[in-house]
Design an enzyme around this catalytic site. Structure first.
Site, PDB file in Angstrom:
ATOM      1  N   PRO A  34      35.533  36.403 -20.224  1.00 22.06           N
ATOM      2  CG  PRO A  34      34.259  38.216 -19.471  1.00 22.06           C
ATOM      3  CD  PRO A  34      34.689  36.824 -19.104  1.00 22.06           C
ATOM      4  CG  MET A  35      40.091  37.535 -21.467  1.00 22.23           C
ATOM      5  SD  MET A  35      41.409  36.324 -21.368  1.00 22.23           S
ATOM      6  CE  MET A  35      40.536  34.850 -21.857  1.00 22.23           C
ATOM      7  CB  THR A  36      38.648  43.207 -24.993  1.00 17.28           C
ATOM      8  OG1 THR A  36      37.415  43.492 -24.356  1.00 17.28           O
ATOM      9  CG2 THR A  36      38.842  44.131 -26.179  1.00 17.28           C
ATOM     10  CD  GLN A 111      31.753  40.950 -20.607  1.00 17.13           C
ATOM     11  OE1 GLN A 111      32.640  41.406 -21.333  1.00 17.13           O
ATOM     12  NE2 GLN A 111      31.888  40.808 -19.304  1.00 17.13           N
ATOM     13  CG  HIS A 179      31.229  44.199 -19.146  1.00 16.69           C
ATOM     14  ND1 HIS A 179      31.615  44.360 -17.837  1.00 16.69           N
ATOM     15  CD2 HIS A 179      32.375  44.273 -19.887  1.00 16.69           C
ATOM     16  CE1 HIS A 179      32.939  44.543 -17.782  1.00 16.69           C
ATOM     17  NE2 HIS A 179      33.412  44.484 -19.012  1.00 16.69           N
ATOM     18  N   GLY A 180      28.521  44.325 -16.218  1.00 11.92           N
ATOM     19  CA  GLY A 180      28.248  45.360 -15.207  1.00 11.92           C
ATOM     20  C   GLY A 180      29.473  45.619 -14.352  1.00 11.92           C
ATOM     21  CB  ALA A 181      32.551  43.972 -14.122  1.00 14.08           C
ATOM     22  CG  HIS A 182      36.034  44.902 -15.149  1.00 16.43           C
ATOM     23  ND1 HIS A 182      36.297  43.984 -16.125  1.00 16.43           N
ATOM     24  CD2 HIS A 182      35.966  44.185 -13.990  1.00 16.43           C
ATOM     25  CE1 HIS A 182      36.376  42.763 -15.588  1.00 16.43           C
ATOM     26  NE2 HIS A 182      36.172  42.860 -14.293  1.00 16.43           N
ATOM     27  CE1 TYR A 184      35.670  49.734 -20.257  1.00 16.54           C
ATOM     28  CE2 TYR A 184      35.649  47.750 -18.911  1.00 16.54           C
ATOM     29  CZ  TYR A 184      36.316  48.621 -19.759  1.00 16.54           C
ATOM     30  OH  TYR A 184      37.621  48.373 -20.103  1.00 16.54           O
TER      31      TYR A 184
HETATM   32  C1  LIG Z   1      43.340  40.671 -22.642  1.00 13.31           C
HETATM   33  C2  LIG Z   1      42.196  40.760 -21.646  1.00 13.31           C
HETATM   34  C3  LIG Z   1      40.986  41.294 -22.052  1.00 13.31           C
HETATM   35  C4  LIG Z   1      39.900  41.366 -21.145  1.00 13.31           C
HETATM   36  N1  LIG Z   1      38.676  41.826 -21.586  1.00 13.31           N
HETATM   37  C5  LIG Z   1      37.597  41.732 -20.769  1.00 13.31           C
HETATM   38  C6  LIG Z   1      36.289  41.990 -21.268  1.00 13.31           C
HETATM   39  O1  LIG Z   1      36.056  42.269 -22.453  1.00 13.31           O
HETATM   40  N2  LIG Z   1      35.257  41.903 -20.380  1.00 13.31           N
HETATM   41  C7  LIG Z   1      35.449  41.587 -19.061  1.00 13.31           C
HETATM   42  O2  LIG Z   1      34.483  41.540 -18.290  1.00 13.31           O
HETATM   43  N3  LIG Z   1      36.680  41.291 -18.581  1.00 13.31           N
HETATM   44  C8  LIG Z   1      37.739  41.342 -19.399  1.00 13.31           C
HETATM   45  N4  LIG Z   1      38.981  40.954 -18.929  1.00 13.31           N
HETATM   46  C9  LIG Z   1      39.108  40.409 -17.569  1.00 13.31           C
HETATM   47  C10 LIG Z   1      39.013  38.868 -17.611  1.00 13.31           C
HETATM   48  O3  LIG Z   1      37.702  38.460 -17.938  1.00 13.31           O
HETATM   49  C11 LIG Z   1      39.356  38.236 -16.247  1.00 13.31           C
HETATM   50  O4  LIG Z   1      38.426  38.655 -15.284  1.00 13.31           O
HETATM   51  C12 LIG Z   1      40.770  38.597 -15.804  1.00 13.31           C
HETATM   52  O5  LIG Z   1      41.707  38.408 -16.849  1.00 13.31           O
HETATM   53  C13 LIG Z   1      41.182  37.769 -14.598  1.00 13.31           C
HETATM   54  O6  LIG Z   1      41.192  36.401 -14.916  1.00 13.31           O
HETATM   55  P1  LIG Z   1      42.594  35.620 -15.212  1.00 13.31           P
HETATM   56  O7  LIG Z   1      43.459  35.958 -14.042  1.00 13.31           O
HETATM   57  O8  LIG Z   1      42.187  34.185 -15.266  1.00 13.31           O
HETATM   58  O9  LIG Z   1      43.158  36.163 -16.474  1.00 13.31           O
HETATM   59  C14 LIG Z   1      40.072  40.913 -19.814  1.00 13.31           C
HETATM   60  C15 LIG Z   1      41.308  40.404 -19.417  1.00 13.31           C
HETATM   61  C16 LIG Z   1      42.364  40.296 -20.309  1.00 13.31           C
HETATM   62  C17 LIG Z   1      43.659  39.694 -19.859  1.00 13.31           C
END
Ligand SMILES: Cc1cc2nc3c(=O)[nH]c(=O)nc-3n(C[C@H](O)[C@H](O)[C@H](O)COP(=O)(O)O)c2cc1C
Length: 375
Positions: A34-36, A111, A179-182, A184
């Site tokens: 998932p990536m915002t 997500q 989304h139970g991580a990071h 939030y």
């Molecule tokens: C631009 C960006 C936006 C992200 N947004 C979210 C998100 O909305 N939700 C989430 O759980 N993780 C988010 N992440 C974390 C990613 O899901 C992932 O765990 C993290 O980038 C590590 O994986 P990678 O090394 O393959 O990039 C984001 C990461 C990036 C780079």
């Protein structure tokens, strides 16, 4: 699984096996993390978002986890460009995304997200609502005008997650990820650093997990029994990379067991580097421990497909980065079931096709510019 001669054919062989998450069979082991992206004005994912996901599905990503998308609660988010998972126009946009991904041969889950005390200055429609959390504390321990949630706030947010999950099934998604991580909202309850409550939602690890488990149970009630519910969690928090939910496997089990009992079908253990052992005395990473403790299928993530030079420049670290062999070794040992790929898939929409098709030499090196576009 047999070990093939070269890294490339080994990758293709191991990662191309299908896997089942409750009622969903994912065609291979590659997940889009998932990536915002903030490309959804008015909270509506449009055609550019639709083709962005469909392109990755067409190139072989087995399961797409969408960017975090806000549940229907006044304090869930702060940006009008982050897609929402409520409202007619927003859900109609999402229905098209799911349809296009399916047409391209992939599976997709949204997500579902509430940012809790991370919320600062909000844009409409989030302008006036207060930031809310278990104890009105931000991850750094400051108050910053936030509000400790009342029982009726808790009920509203639980209901918002459940409604969003029901909507996901209705508009054609294959499951949901919570989304139970990071750091939030849901993680703010799980973590003692932000949860200082003295009621049933605070105290030991099991009590701190109660809010998350109630969300899972409410979601489970609103969707079909075979509709997969994935739960993403992490030790680290935005702004507190060294934070830990659990110092030991026993503490981790205290958190994961009630979630599994409430109906989680698969866990997504978010780490920044998949090859790092989580606890002393074992090589298992967080996903490995999660699978061992819960028996549930598990997704790993963290710097897959990124080259060392980039990581050193980005994170200011000199630590050597692992190639894909370490990942394949762990998958062969059944430490976890799926691997999520984030930044490498932003850079290269064809990443999965290249890895599954023995074309590792054609992978594009990551450049930070990839994060700024929706190609
Ligand atoms: C631009 C960006 C936006 C992200 N947004 C979210 C998100 O909305 N939700 C989430 O759980 N993780 C988010 N992440 C974390 C990613 O899901 C992932 O765990 C993290 O980038 C590590 O994986 P990678 O090394 O393959 O990039 C984001 C990461 C990036 C780079």
């Amino acid at each position: 699984m047999t070990v093939a001669a070269s890294s490339a054919s080994r990758a293709a062989e191991i990662l191309s096996q299908p896997v089942t998450l409750n009622g969903l069979t994912v065609p291979n082991r590659i997940v889009m993390a998932p990536m915002t992206r903030m490309f959804s004005p008015g909270g509506v994912p449009g055609e550019d978002v639709e083709s962005y996901y469909a392109r990755r599905a067409a190139a072989g990503v087995g399961l797409i986890v969408t960017e975090g998308t806000y549940v229907g609660h006044e304090s869930a988010g702060q940006s009008d460009r982050v897609p929402r998972f409520h409202g007619e126009e927003q859900l109609a946009g999402w229905a098209k995304v799911a349809e296009s991904v399916h047409a391209a041969g992939g599976a997709i889950v949204p997500q579902l997200w509430h940012i809790g005390m991370v919320r600062k200055q909000g844009e409409p429609p989030y302008a006036d609502a207060p930031a809310v959390g278990p104890s009105g504390l931000r991850v750094d321990g400051t108050e910053g005008g936030g509000k400790a949630m009342t029982q009726s706030d808790l009920d509203d947010v639980i209901g918002a997650f459940a409604e969003a999950a029901a909507a996901a099934e209705r508009v054609g998604f294959d499951g949901v990820e919570l989304h139970g991580a990071h750091g939030y909202l849901v993680d703010q309850f799980l973590w003692a650093g932000t949860n200082r409550r003295t009621d049933a939602y605070g105290g030991d690890a099991v009590a701190r997990t109660r809010f998350a488990a109630e969300i899972v149970a409410a979601v489970r009630e609103q969707v079909s029994p075979d509709f997969p519910v994935i739960f993403r969690f992490s030790q680290w928090k935005q702004g507190a990379y060294d934070a830990k939910l659990a110092e030991t496997p026993e503490e981790l089990e205290a958190i994961l067991a009630p979630l599994a009992a409430a109906g989680v079908d698969a866990f997504h253990a978010s780490t920044r580097r998949y090859w790092l052992p989580e606890f002393e005395g074992s090589d298992l990473n967080l996903a490995g421990w999660t699978k061992k403790l819960t028996g549930r299928p598990t997704i790993t993530v963290g710097s897959v497909g990124l080259d060392g030079e980039f990581l050193r420049a980005f994170a200011g670290e000199g630590a050597p980065v692992q190639g894909i062999d370490n990942l394949l070794d762990r998958m062969e040992r059944d430490e976890f079931d799926l691997v999520a790929v984030g930044r490498a898939l932003l850079q290269d929409p064809e990443w999965a096709a290249k890895v599954l098709g023995d074309r590792l030499g054609e992978l594009e090196p990551f450049s930070a510019a990839a994060v700024r576009t929706l190609s």
